[in-house]
Design a protein around this motif. Structure first.
Motif, PDB file in Angstrom:
ATOM      1  N   CYS A 183     -23.523 -42.859 -43.676  1.00 15.73           N
ATOM      2  CA  CYS A 183     -23.203 -42.221 -44.950  1.00 15.73           C
ATOM      3  C   CYS A 183     -24.225 -41.143 -45.259  1.00 15.73           C
ATOM      4  O   CYS A 183     -25.280 -41.052 -44.617  1.00 15.73           O
ATOM      5  CB  CYS A 183     -23.157 -43.253 -46.083  1.00 15.73           C
ATOM      6  SG  CYS A 183     -24.732 -44.110 -46.355  1.00 15.73           S
ATOM      7  N   CYS A 193     -23.577 -42.256 -49.787  1.00 15.60           N
ATOM      8  CA  CYS A 193     -24.093 -43.631 -49.702  1.00 15.60           C
ATOM      9  C   CYS A 193     -23.935 -44.326 -51.046  1.00 15.60           C
ATOM     10  O   CYS A 193     -24.142 -43.707 -52.094  1.00 15.60           O
ATOM     11  CB  CYS A 193     -25.566 -43.622 -49.298  1.00 15.60           C
ATOM     12  SG  CYS A 193     -25.848 -42.981 -47.634  1.00 15.60           S
ATOM     13  N   PRO A 194     -23.570 -45.614 -51.062  1.00 21.33           N
ATOM     14  CA  PRO A 194     -23.483 -46.358 -52.319  1.00 21.33           C
ATOM     15  C   PRO A 194     -24.815 -46.359 -53.046  1.00 21.33           C
ATOM     16  O   PRO A 194     -25.871 -46.407 -52.415  1.00 21.33           O
ATOM     17  CB  PRO A 194     -23.106 -47.780 -51.863  1.00 21.33           C
ATOM     18  CG  PRO A 194     -22.547 -47.616 -50.487  1.00 21.33           C
ATOM     19  CD  PRO A 194     -23.224 -46.427 -49.892  1.00 21.33           C
TER      20      PRO A 194
END
Length: 311
Positions: A183, A193-194
């Motif tokens: 990510c 990215c989370p």
């Protein structure tokens, strides 16, 4: 034939094992046995050829692991081991190959993490680890690779955030494609990215910093302060003694370790660059004994570089 400097038997149909006696050719510098049908494992005696500067064993059917003995190849600049059946973890012994500029381990069966120590290959320009089974995250230490122009990590099982840094700002999507959960870097069409991944990573990094790194740094700083005072005293004493002696001989032809040249030129810093030529660069440096030197770094992929080295 112990005086051979180069062997090339590429693009034939040789089969069977590499003979263990190949390790007796102590002056061997270049070995190319690529694109054959050689099998079994790579003999350990091969890694004792400390004068090797180029090794191409690609596109055979060798099996086995990369042994720690490969750390002996201090002068090696080129290694191609692609299209084998090599397996296991990528050996951290690779970090000792400080002269290497070209390393290809693609199309094998390596698994596990990519060692953080590969970020110490400061001179590497081409690094290909694609088409393996490597997992976990991309080492952040890769951001330290200043001279790299080609990095290929595609078709592995890598995950997590793509690091920042020079090499990752120039990398293409084909160099990272085929991984399951990377990510970041939206310009390459990877998902962001989370937030919890970044927060967790940052928090754990801060915790590690407080628990382990800061006490270590404090200890190192105290040690360096004491060591600095000792060195100043020693150098002052040495300078007084050397002023009564003859100046160092300018016809010195001894062996100087690589790490000493790296230290003398501040790891071949651009600030110490004297000039560029068609086959390399020249840096200024100061050895530990006070002698000023010019260090010529040859690009061994350019025709004529080996002749220049011999001269």
């Amino acid at each position: 034939m112990k005086n051979l400097a180069g062997i090339s038997i590429a693009d034939n149909e040789f089969s069977g094992q590499i003979p263990d006696s190949l390790g007796n050719i102590s002056r061997l510098q270049k070995l190319d046995i690529s694109v054959n049908k050689l099998s079994s494992s790579i003999p350990l005696s091969l890694w004792s050829l400390t004068g090797l500067i180029a090794l191409d064993l690609s596109q055979n059917i060798f099996e086995g692991l990369l042994p720690p003995q490969m750390a002996k190849l201090k002068a090696i600049g080129y290694i191609d081991l692609r299209s084998y059946r090599l397996s296991g973890n990528i050996s951290i012994a690779l970090r000792e190959l400080q002269s290497i500029t070209y390393l290809d381990l693609s199309n094998n069966s390596f698994h596990g993490q990519i060692p953080q120590q590969l970020g110490r290959l400061f001179n590497v320009e081409y690094l290909n680890l694609s088409h393996n089974f490597l997992s976990c995250v991309i080492p952040k230490s890769f951001s330290n690779l200043s001279y790299i122009y080609s990095l290929d990590l595609s078709f592995n099982m890598l995950e997590g955030e793509i690091p920042e840094g020079k090499v990752f700002s120039n990398v293409s999507i084909t160099s990272l494609m085929g991984n399951r959960a990377l990510c970041g870097v939206p310009q390459l069409k990877f998902p962001p990215c989370p937030a919890n991944m970044i927060t967790t990573s940052t928090s754990s990094a801060k915790l590690r910093l407080i628990k382990f790194v800061l006490p270590s740094v404090a200890s190192v700083l105290v040690f360096l302060a004491c060591f600095s005072l000792f060195v100043k005293f020693f150098m002052r004493k040495k300078a007084k003694a050397s002023s009564q002696e003859e100046p160092p001989c300018l016809n010195y032809h001894g062996w100087i370790p690589y790490f000493e040249l790296a230290r003398a030129t501040d790891n071949f810093s651009e600030d110490n660059l004297l000039g560029r030529g068609s086959i390399g660069k020249v840096y200024k440096g100061s050895l530990e004994d006070g002698l000023f030197v010019a260090v010529k770094v040859l690009n061994l992929q350019v025709e004529g570089a080996s002749r220049s080295f011999d001269a």
